[in-house]
Write a protein that holds these residues in place. Structure first.
Motif, PDB file in Angstrom:
ATOM      1  N   GLY A  46      -1.120   4.908  68.692  1.00 45.20           N
ATOM      2  CA  GLY A  46      -1.480   6.407  69.382  1.00 45.20           C
ATOM      3  C   GLY A  46      -1.461   7.455  68.664  1.00 45.20           C
ATOM      4  O   GLY A  46      -0.865   7.295  67.475  1.00 45.20           O
ATOM      5  N   GLY A  47      -1.620   8.690  69.111  1.00 47.27           N
ATOM      6  CA  GLY A  47      -1.449   9.849  68.517  1.00 47.27           C
ATOM      7  C   GLY A  47      -0.490  10.787  68.229  1.00 47.27           C
ATOM      8  O   GLY A  47      -0.153  11.333  69.314  1.00 47.27           O
ATOM      9  N   GLY A  48       0.384  10.555  67.226  1.00 50.63           N
ATOM     10  CA  GLY A  48       1.717  11.147  67.023  1.00 50.63           C
ATOM     11  C   GLY A  48       2.064  11.177  65.537  1.00 50.63           C
ATOM     12  O   GLY A  48       1.596  10.214  64.785  1.00 50.63           O
ATOM     13  N   ILE A  49       2.824  11.967  65.070  1.00 49.43           N
ATOM     14  CA  ILE A  49       3.412  12.139  63.837  1.00 49.43           C
ATOM     15  C   ILE A  49       3.931  10.546  63.518  1.00 49.43           C
ATOM     16  O   ILE A  49       3.849  10.274  62.293  1.00 49.43           O
ATOM     17  CB  ILE A  49       4.285  13.259  63.592  1.00 49.43           C
ATOM     18  N   ALA A  50       4.464   9.838  64.464  1.00 48.58           N
ATOM     19  CA  ALA A  50       4.998   8.747  63.935  1.00 48.58           C
ATOM     20  C   ALA A  50       3.984   7.533  63.600  1.00 48.58           C
ATOM     21  O   ALA A  50       4.376   6.586  63.099  1.00 48.58           O
ATOM     22  CB  ALA A  50       5.886   8.333  65.484  1.00 48.58           C
ATOM     23  N   ALA A  51       2.838   8.146  63.863  1.00 43.13           N
ATOM     24  CA  ALA A  51       1.657   6.895  63.479  1.00 43.13           C
ATOM     25  C   ALA A  51       1.841   6.734  62.097  1.00 43.13           C
ATOM     26  O   ALA A  51       1.166   5.665  61.451  1.00 43.13           O
ATOM     27  CB  ALA A  51       0.391   7.648  63.751  1.00 43.13           C
ATOM     28  N   TYR A  52       2.415   7.424  61.001  1.00 40.85           N
ATOM     29  CA  TYR A  52       2.700   7.169  59.747  1.00 40.85           C
ATOM     30  C   TYR A  52       3.328   5.886  59.619  1.00 40.85           C
ATOM     31  O   TYR A  52       3.282   5.046  58.728  1.00 40.85           O
ATOM     32  CB  TYR A  52       3.245   8.365  58.959  1.00 40.85           C
ATOM     33  N   LYS A  53       4.324   5.685  60.429  1.00 39.54           N
ATOM     34  CA  LYS A  53       4.978   4.399  60.351  1.00 39.54           C
ATOM     35  C   LYS A  53       4.200   3.100  60.776  1.00 39.54           C
ATOM     36  O   LYS A  53       4.709   1.944  60.160  1.00 39.54           O
ATOM     37  CB  LYS A  53       6.523   4.466  61.446  1.00 39.54           C
ATOM     38  N   SER A  54       3.176   3.208  61.342  1.00 41.18           N
ATOM     39  CA  SER A  54       2.418   2.395  61.572  1.00 41.18           C
ATOM     40  C   SER A  54       1.758   1.500  60.246  1.00 41.18           C
ATOM     41  O   SER A  54       1.658   0.400  60.178  1.00 41.18           O
ATOM     42  CB  SER A  54       1.222   2.387  62.449  1.00 41.18           C
ATOM     43  N   LEU A  55       1.685   2.250  59.268  1.00 43.41           N
ATOM     44  CA  LEU A  55       1.184   1.544  57.986  1.00 43.41           C
ATOM     45  C   LEU A  55       2.503   0.764  57.485  1.00 43.41           C
ATOM     46  O   LEU A  55       1.919  -0.602  57.006  1.00 43.41           O
ATOM     47  CB  LEU A  55       0.980   2.711  57.098  1.00 43.41           C
ATOM     48  N   ASP A  56       3.589   0.770  57.555  1.00 37.78           N
ATOM     49  CA  ASP A  56       4.816   0.002  57.141  1.00 37.78           C
ATOM     50  C   ASP A  56       4.676  -1.134  58.163  1.00 37.78           C
ATOM     51  O   ASP A  56       5.156  -2.077  57.737  1.00 37.78           O
ATOM     52  CB  ASP A  56       5.838   0.896  57.243  1.00 37.78           C
ATOM     53  N   LEU A  57       4.501  -0.799  59.356  1.00 34.60           N
ATOM     54  CA  LEU A  57       4.633  -1.754  60.448  1.00 34.60           C
ATOM     55  C   LEU A  57       3.591  -2.986  60.293  1.00 34.60           C
ATOM     56  O   LEU A  57       3.912  -4.211  60.275  1.00 34.60           O
ATOM     57  CB  LEU A  57       4.536  -1.167  61.827  1.00 34.60           C
TER      58      LEU A  57
END
Length: 409
Positions: free
Chosen positions: A12-23
């Motif tokens: 989804g669209g939020g600043i936390a999206a950067y964590k999806s790369l590590d996920l």
């Protein structure tokens, strides 16, 4: 536990999206196959190029994609997954889910899905505390969605602090593993198994060992995992892949195996299928021993620790069920019955490993086995079967002996 599992990650669209790369990286480390859907807003925070490079697959972004939608791609994406993870699950995306909206690819996939879904909310604390968000979260929970987080802490906005931070990637992975954990008669149980031989060094190139291949012990570990157990496998040197979903500790010597077993306790049941060398050299040579045409060197032996007897006689943390193995070449039943009493274990699984066992190629290293299950009350004679079938039958007997896991309300 996630090996070969198909994970559909919706970003989804939020600043936390950067964590999806590590996920994505963490999921793939555990053997999961990851496909990704990104909302339009998510692409403002991370790029499909970066996501696709980590996922090793194309990234899906458009509902009306000519390449994907010719076979109803949004339906296929939802049906081909074992688990859907939404991370970050924004307030907007959860609102769409709660009300059945489907105006983009992500929401259409979610509406078309009957796959277990894990949501990792991420938003400003005031958005999280808004009654509308709470109503949506409650509705999604009633509809069967699982949640991980949000955590409390500092937000991206200056001066903002509180609940709303997306759970960390490893927390999301742990929640996914829990959702995908197999259920069965050993669900919630910890089963500790040993397998293979041990190697006891004489010098840097020679060792004392048994002929065990580890096939039976590894088959038992895999069967216990399929029955829902948390499985710890302590394995001596074998040429076998680690069973999927099993915590494996590789050791070489009997003393290392005992240490690993003790470290893995407590357990509900222990199954000692390893063929542990009874003796080791009193002193292993630092250099290769040479013949040199002289006298044969004396080999002084000392007894190895008895792992089965040690665990059977524990006063604290003794497993409810301790099972040993007995590889015999003569008087199989009598020797195994005596071993059970001598070691103090509950059951002995005995087999004939002699040339007259009737197993083509022999039990040691072969794919079949014919065993006798010896308990305090009875001797069961099991017919010749594959080692996998023997494992399934033994695990079923273990589950029946332990009974249902007691839960507290």
């Amino acid at each position: 536990m996630l090996a070969d599992k198909r994970i559909l990650l919706i970003i989804g669209g939020g600043i936390a999206a950067y964590k999806s790369l590590d996920l994505i990286r963490r999921l793939r480390e555990r053997g999961a196959r990851v496909r990704v859907v990104m909302t339009g807003a998510a692409q403002h925070f991370v790029t499909p190029l970066a996501v696709g490079a980590l996922a090793h697959d194309r990234v899906f972004t458009e509902l009306f994609d000519r390449d994907a939608e010719h076979d109803i791609g949004h339906i296929r994406l939802s049906r081909e997954a074992d688990l859907v993870i939404v991370a970050p699950a924004t307030a907007d995306l959860m609102a769409k889910m709660a009300h059945g909206l489907a105006d983009d690819l992500a929401s259409a996939v979610l509406l078309a899905s009957d796959t277990p879904t894990l949501l990792a909310p991420a938003m400003n604390p005031r958005m999280w505390s808004n009654p509308a968000t709470h109503r949506n979260v409650t509705r999604l929970g009633e509809d069967g969605a699982a949640f991980v987080g949000p955590n409390a802490g500092a937000m991206a906005e200056r001066g903002e602090d509180g609940p709303g931070r997306m759970a960390e990637p490893l927390e999301i992975v742990a929640a996914a593993e829990k959702l995908l954990a197999p259920s069965g008669p050993l669900n919630g149980r910890h089963v500790l198994i040993t397998s293979g031989p041990t190697h006891e060094s004489i010098d840097p190139v020679r060792y004392i060992a048994n002929r065990s291949s580890g096939k039976q012990g590894h088959a038992i570990a895999a069967a216990a995992r399929r029955a829902g157990a948390q499985v710890t496998l302590v394995s001596g040197p074998v040429n076998l892949p680690d069973p999927v979903g099993v915590a494996v500790h590789h050791v070489e010597t009997a003393r290392e195996m005992l240490a690993a077993v003790e470290a893995a306790l407590p357990a509900d049941a222990t199954i000692f299928a390893a063929a542990v060398a009874d003796w080791r050299a009193a002193t292993a040579a630092d250099e290769k021993m040479k013949k040199n045409g002289g006298a044969i060197p004396a080999l002084s032996l000392v007894e190895n620790p008895d792992i089965l007897a040690t665990v059977s006689r524990l006063s604290n943390h003794r497993p409810r069920l301790v099972v040993g193995f007995a590889a015999e070449t003569e008087n199989v039943i009598a020797h195994a019955q005596a071993k059970r009493l001598r070691k103090g274990c509950d059951w002995i699984v005995a087999n004939d490993v002699s040339r007259h066992s009737g197993i083509e190629g022999g039990v040691m290293g072969g794919d079949e086995n014919a065993v006798h299950l010896i308990t305090a009350d009875d001797v069961e004679h099991w017919p010749k079967a594959s080692k996998s079938e023997v494992a399934e039958r033994l695990v079923a007997r273990v589950a029946a002996a332990l009974g249902p896991l007691e839960t507290t309300s």
